[in-house]
Scaffold this active site. Structure first.
Site, mmCIF file in Angstrom:
data_model
loop_
_atom_site.group_PDB
_atom_site.id
_atom_site.type_symbol
_atom_site.label_atom_id
_atom_site.label_comp_id
_atom_site.label_asym_id
_atom_site.label_seq_id
_atom_site.Cartn_x
_atom_site.Cartn_y
_atom_site.Cartn_z
ATOM 1 N N ASP A 45 0.818 -1.214 0.000
ATOM 2 C CA ASP A 45 0.000 0.000 0.000
ATOM 3 C C ASP A 45 0.861 1.279 0.000
ATOM 4 O O ASP A 45 1.574 1.547 0.975
ATOM 5 C CB ASP A 45 -0.906 -0.043 1.242
ATOM 6 C CG ASP A 45 -1.893 1.101 1.280
ATOM 7 O OD1 ASP A 45 -3.088 0.824 1.247
ATOM 8 O OD2 ASP A 45 -1.455 2.274 1.332
ATOM 9 N N TYR A 168 -2.308 -20.153 10.263
ATOM 10 C CA TYR A 168 -1.165 -19.261 10.518
ATOM 11 C C TYR A 168 0.077 -19.991 11.041
ATOM 12 O O TYR A 168 1.177 -19.792 10.532
ATOM 13 C CB TYR A 168 -1.624 -18.221 11.524
ATOM 14 C CG TYR A 168 -0.616 -17.196 11.992
ATOM 15 C CD1 TYR A 168 -0.242 -16.122 11.179
ATOM 16 C CD2 TYR A 168 -0.059 -17.271 13.268
ATOM 17 C CE1 TYR A 168 0.655 -15.165 11.639
ATOM 18 C CE2 TYR A 168 0.841 -16.307 13.725
ATOM 19 C CZ TYR A 168 1.182 -15.260 12.910
ATOM 20 O OH TYR A 168 2.064 -14.305 13.361
ATOM 21 N N LYS A 172 4.455 -20.170 10.251
ATOM 22 C CA LYS A 172 5.405 -19.657 11.239
ATOM 23 C C LYS A 172 6.358 -20.754 11.714
ATOM 24 O O LYS A 172 7.520 -20.491 12.021
ATOM 25 C CB LYS A 172 4.657 -19.022 12.425
ATOM 26 C CG LYS A 172 3.932 -17.723 12.044
ATOM 27 C CD LYS A 172 4.917 -16.676 11.539
ATOM 28 C CE LYS A 172 4.296 -15.322 11.299
ATOM 29 N NZ LYS A 172 5.232 -14.327 10.753
#
Ligand SMILES: NC(=O)C1=CN([C@@H]2O[C@H](COP(=O)(O)OP(=O)(O)OC[C@H]3O[C@@H](n4cnc5c(N)ncnc54)[C@H](OP(=O)(O)O)[C@@H]3O)[C@@H](O)[C@H]2O)C=CC1
Ligand SMILES: CCCCCCCCCCCCCCCC(=O)[C@@H](N)CO
Length: 313
Positions: A45, A168, A172
């Site tokens: 962004d 998730y 990790k």
């Protein structure tokens, strides 16, 4: 220090921070700028990147420091290479001295609700978003003879996991596996590998993930107080400065580290044995409580599954 190892000093070095537009990455970028480093940040962004760059600029220590921001997605090998090319171009084409790999995203949820597309996306946003920049960076470091650092960001959820984190935790854990292999392999090149295992960070990302996080997961997490990204950045930076391979902080973080990391380098200090002892007593008790909380949620969970048509009521 007199007999100790010399601390790593970022002054005058070029540090490349992925995810440098928000949360932990932004805090690290600002901290590195305050310590006299040249800083390049990459995220997607542009508006957030520009705001972040202004914050980094405000931490400037000398007119010689170079601060740059570039918009790229890092979830593919080609994009990660292009991002690094741009970052290096800002410094006459020379590879940065250190990569702080902070980009990442968490989309917690129940396993039964996952789809193939969703799980692949989550692996992109946890594992590949850190693996691709590391691949591009290390190829270039070795080719140019740069003896620097690669710092990965896992999570305590790369040491253990709980309900709600099936999208998730695998990524990790995977970063941890990658860091273990590279720490060994990169001895060949004089590149130091580090990996941090943060607990809850009050970041913009956390606000987003908490909107979709199962209630039972939020409840279990209540025992972790959480820290501001600036506080976590200090812990990560100090770990890198000291030369820690696994970087953890706080009593809880150190207990999980000492109880999990087995034969990873640097697990032999007296404090590590103390944390490991605390874990031996404390972790089974904590885990029993976690299991109880999960089971207490069973009735509500079945009602939820039924409302989603995942079980017949
Ligand atoms: N928040 C927490 O509680 C914890 C977080 N972590 C880990 O720490 C790291 C930082 O987290 P946090 O501070 O919450 O970060 P935020 O979610 O607040 O910010 C994430 C940053 O990564 C960038 N990013 C995300 N995906 C991509 C992508 N595909 N390509 C390029 N840039 C990307 C974002 O910018 P943009 O979206 O514009 O691309 C942003 O700059 C993550 O790896 C996270 O998994 C670990 C433990 C706890
Ligand atoms: C003696 C032992 C006592 C143990 C108490 C343990 C409490 C830990 C609870 C879980 C914390 C989860 C943090 C998640 C961070 C993260 O990675 C996500 N926010 C994703 O971004």
């Amino acid at each position: 220090m007199f007999f100790g190892k010399q601390k790593w000093d970022p002054r005058g070095k070029h540090c490349y921070v992925t995810g440098g537009s928000a949360g932990l990455g932004l805090s690290l970028a600002v901290l590195l700028a305050k310590r006299g480093a040249h800083v390049s940040i990459v995220a997607r962004d542009e508006e957030r990147l520009n705001k972040a760059l202004a914050q980094i600029e405000a931490a400037r220590q000398s007119p010689d420091q170079v601060f740059r921001a570039y918009s790229f997605s890092l979830a593919s090998a080609t994009e990660a290479e292009k991002a690094l090319d741009a970052v290096a171009a800002g410094h006459g084409g020379r590879c940065p001295d250190a990569l702080f790999s902070c980009a990442g995203k968490s989309r917690p949820g129940f396993w039964l609700e996952q789809t193939e597309a969703q799980l692949r996306l989550c692996m992109d946003e946890t594992y590949w978003v850190q693996a691709w920049p590391a691949l591009a960076m290390s190829k270039r470091m070795v080719a140019e003879g740069v003896k620097g650092k690669i710092v990965f960001t896992s999570s305590v959820l790369g040491y253990f996991s709980i309900v709600g984190y099936s999208p998730y935790s695998p990524g990790k854990f995977a970063i941890r596996g990658l860091a273990e292999a590279l720490q060994s392999e990169f001895l060949l090149y004089g590149i130091d590998v580090h990996i941090s295992f943060p607990l809850t960070i009050f970041s913009p990302g956390l606000i987003e993930e908490d909107k979709v996080k199962p209630k039972v997961t939020l409840k279990i997490e209540e025992s972790d107080e959480g820290l501001h990204p600036d506080q976590v950045a200090v812990h990560v930076f100090k770990g890198v400065e000291r030369g820690d391979f696994h970087i953890a902080y706080s009593l809880i973080g150190n207990v999980f580290k000492a109880s999990t990391r087995g034969s990873s380098p640097g697990n032999t200090s007296l404090m590590s044995q103390v944390y490991s002892f605390i874990g031996m007593i404390g972790l089974p008790l904590w885990r029993r409580d976690v299991d109880k909380q999960v089971l207490n949620h069973k009735k509500e969970h079945y009602e939820y599954l039924s409302s989603k048509g995942l079980v017949s009521s």
